[in-house]
Design a protein around this motif. Structure first.
Motif, mmCIF file in Angstrom:
data_model
loop_
_atom_site.group_PDB
_atom_site.id
_atom_site.type_symbol
_atom_site.label_atom_id
_atom_site.label_comp_id
_atom_site.label_asym_id
_atom_site.label_seq_id
_atom_site.Cartn_x
_atom_site.Cartn_y
_atom_site.Cartn_z
ATOM 1 N N SER A 1 -14.174 2.453 -4.373
ATOM 2 C CA SER A 1 -13.524 3.545 -3.470
ATOM 3 C C SER A 1 -13.104 2.959 -2.185
ATOM 4 O O SER A 1 -14.128 2.700 -1.366
ATOM 5 C CB SER A 1 -14.246 4.909 -3.468
ATOM 6 N N LEU B 1 -4.348 -0.997 -2.207
ATOM 7 C CA LEU B 1 -4.037 -1.820 -3.408
ATOM 8 C C LEU B 1 -3.750 -3.200 -3.035
ATOM 9 O O LEU B 1 -3.891 -4.178 -3.823
ATOM 10 C CB LEU B 1 -2.915 -1.224 -3.973
ATOM 11 N N GLU C 1 -7.084 2.939 4.780
ATOM 12 C CA GLU C 1 -6.402 1.578 4.904
ATOM 13 C C GLU C 1 -7.114 0.721 5.854
ATOM 14 O O GLU C 1 -7.098 1.009 6.955
ATOM 15 C CB GLU C 1 -5.002 1.735 5.073
ATOM 16 N N THR D 1 -1.499 3.947 -2.694
ATOM 17 C CA THR D 1 -2.883 3.489 -2.755
ATOM 18 C C THR D 1 -3.373 2.877 -1.428
ATOM 19 O O THR D 1 -2.452 2.009 -1.007
ATOM 20 C CB THR D 1 -3.222 2.858 -4.006
ATOM 21 N N SER E 1 2.742 1.729 -3.391
ATOM 22 C CA SER E 1 1.994 2.133 -4.546
ATOM 23 C C SER E 1 1.310 3.478 -4.467
ATOM 24 O O SER E 1 0.748 4.013 -5.273
ATOM 25 C CB SER E 1 1.041 1.134 -4.739
ATOM 26 N N ASN F 1 0.843 -1.113 0.138
ATOM 27 C CA ASN F 1 0.010 -0.144 -0.146
ATOM 28 C C ASN F 1 0.859 1.381 -0.064
ATOM 29 O O ASN F 1 0.634 2.304 -0.575
ATOM 30 C CB ASN F 1 -0.901 -0.036 1.234
#
Length: 396
Positions: free
Chosen positions: A128, A71, A132, A68, A66, A63
């Motif tokens: 969406s 991810l 996290e 994101t 990336s 995560n």
């Protein structure tokens, strides 16, 4: 995603699976069209990647690298789905079936689980997930559009694969025996445990849909099923591979032990022309040791043939029958007595009977009964009666 008290177990298990998979690559290069080997390699690599990626630290790092928040979720779910499909694919190709049926089932399995992997990434991209979640992703996003569908898709795909694999293993185990049956009977509960794991997570997700909270099933209960499932799965796949060699080695060791009395009796017999190779037991397979031991014993018996006396054998045969031995046992006991006396006569350099004297070859062809017969009182009595007096006194 799966939580765990540490990362070492994930990394160690994943590394071992990847190393085993890498060791299979040369064979796969030589036999690229071997579907069973391809399925085994796919299972090993997807399983290894799944363990490495599912480690909590790997999730956090993926995560972070990336940029994101979650991810790691579709990546882990995709590898989990691929591993589930590979497990089912391996069972399909492992189980005996007409080749055409196996190819059709294999294509269906690859297509179905390939589409599920694609769906996981597409649904993740459409949804969406800004916050996290390392351990509670499934329940935290259980009501999020598209992510909800992604979670249900991967869980159902995994559960179906494990249920079908469990059913195939159990049904197949009724048709086979030995280590293969033991392996299948071990794999079936391993897959059933994964079904329970999936069911718990689905229950927790469904609880969120109805406004309830059963998150403990995701982060406390279901992770505890990972270790027994992995252990049973490893044993289940290893048993059919290791079972036959282990059984062969056990049979060889047992026969070596049974042949020990005959070996002690004949190991010093002179065998002109026969080559005896000394095999170190600590680095020689039991089957090879057994072959060498039998060869040496046959050579010894062959060398004793000129000293075998039909009268000795006949006397031992009558004595064995008087003691209540059946015909087969009496034959073996008579052979053992004759060979033991022949050993003493060879060692004493007794004169050979004149030419034309009929020789009575030993009748038994299995060395193990011959070796066990040496413990018979008949053999001891005949040995004392017919062996050269000086040798008999020496061995008394």
């Amino acid at each position: 995603m799966t939580s765990a008290p540490g990362n070492l177990g994930f990394y160690l298990s994943g590394s071992v699976l990847l190393l085993i998979g890498a060791s299979k690559l040369p064979a796969l290069i030589r036999r690229p069209h071997d579907m069973l080997l391809r399925a085994a390699c796919l299972l090993l690599f997807t399983g290894g990647c799944n363990m490495l990626l599912a480690a909590p630290e790997s999730i956090v790092q993926l995560n972070r690298l990336s940029g994101t928040a979650n991810l790691a979720a579709p990546v882990v779910y995709a590898t989990t789905t691929a591993f589930s499909g590979a497990s089912l694919l391996l069972i399909i190709n492992w189980r005996p079936a007409p080749p055409r049926q196996t190819r059709r089932a294999s294509r269906l399995c690859v297509s179905a689980y390939g589409l599920v992997v694609l769906a996981v990434f597409l649904l993740y991209g459409a949804g969406s997930t800004p916050v996290e979640q390392v351990a509670l992703f499934d329940v935290y996003y259980a009501n999020t559009p598209y992510i909800r569908e992604m979670i249900v898709t991967y869980l159902v795909a995994q559960g179906v694969a494990m249920m079908v694999a469990c059913s195939l293993c159990w049904r197949w185990s009724r048709e086979v025996h030995g280590s293969l049956r033991a392996g299948l009977r071990t794999l079936a509960p391993a897959y059933l445990i994964i079904v329970c794991y999936v069911a718990m997570r689905l229950v927790a997700v469904a609880a969120r849909w109805s406004g309830h909270n059963l998150d403990f099933l995701v982060d406390q209960v279901s992770p505890r099923l990972a270790a027994p499932s992995a252990a049973l799965g490893a044993v289940g796949f290893l048993l059919p591979l290791a079972g036959p060699p282990v059984a062969t080695a056990a049979r060889s060791v047992r026969q070596l032990w049974q042949l020990a009395p005959l070996w002690r009796a004949l190991q010093d017999v002179s065998t002109p022309g026969a080559v005896r190779a000394t095999l170190p037991w600590w680095r020689t397979p039991p089957a090879m040791l057994l072959t060498g031991r039998k060869t040496a014993l046959y050579d010894a018996i062959l060398a004793l043939t000129p000293h075998c006396d039909p009268a000795v054998r006949e006397s031992a045969h009558r004595a064995a029958l008087r003691r209540g031995n059946d015909a087969s046992s009496a034959e073996v006991t008579a052979d053992a007595a004759m060979i033991l006396v022949a050993r003493e006569r060879q060692a004493a350099d007794a004169e050979q009977p004149p030419d034309g004297t009929p020789r009575s070859p030993w009748h038994a062809r299995d060395l193990v009964p011959l070796s066990l017969a040496l413990a018979s009182p008949v053999v001891r009595d005949i040995h004392r009666q017919f062996a050269p007096s000086e040798k008999a006194a020496h061995h008394a």
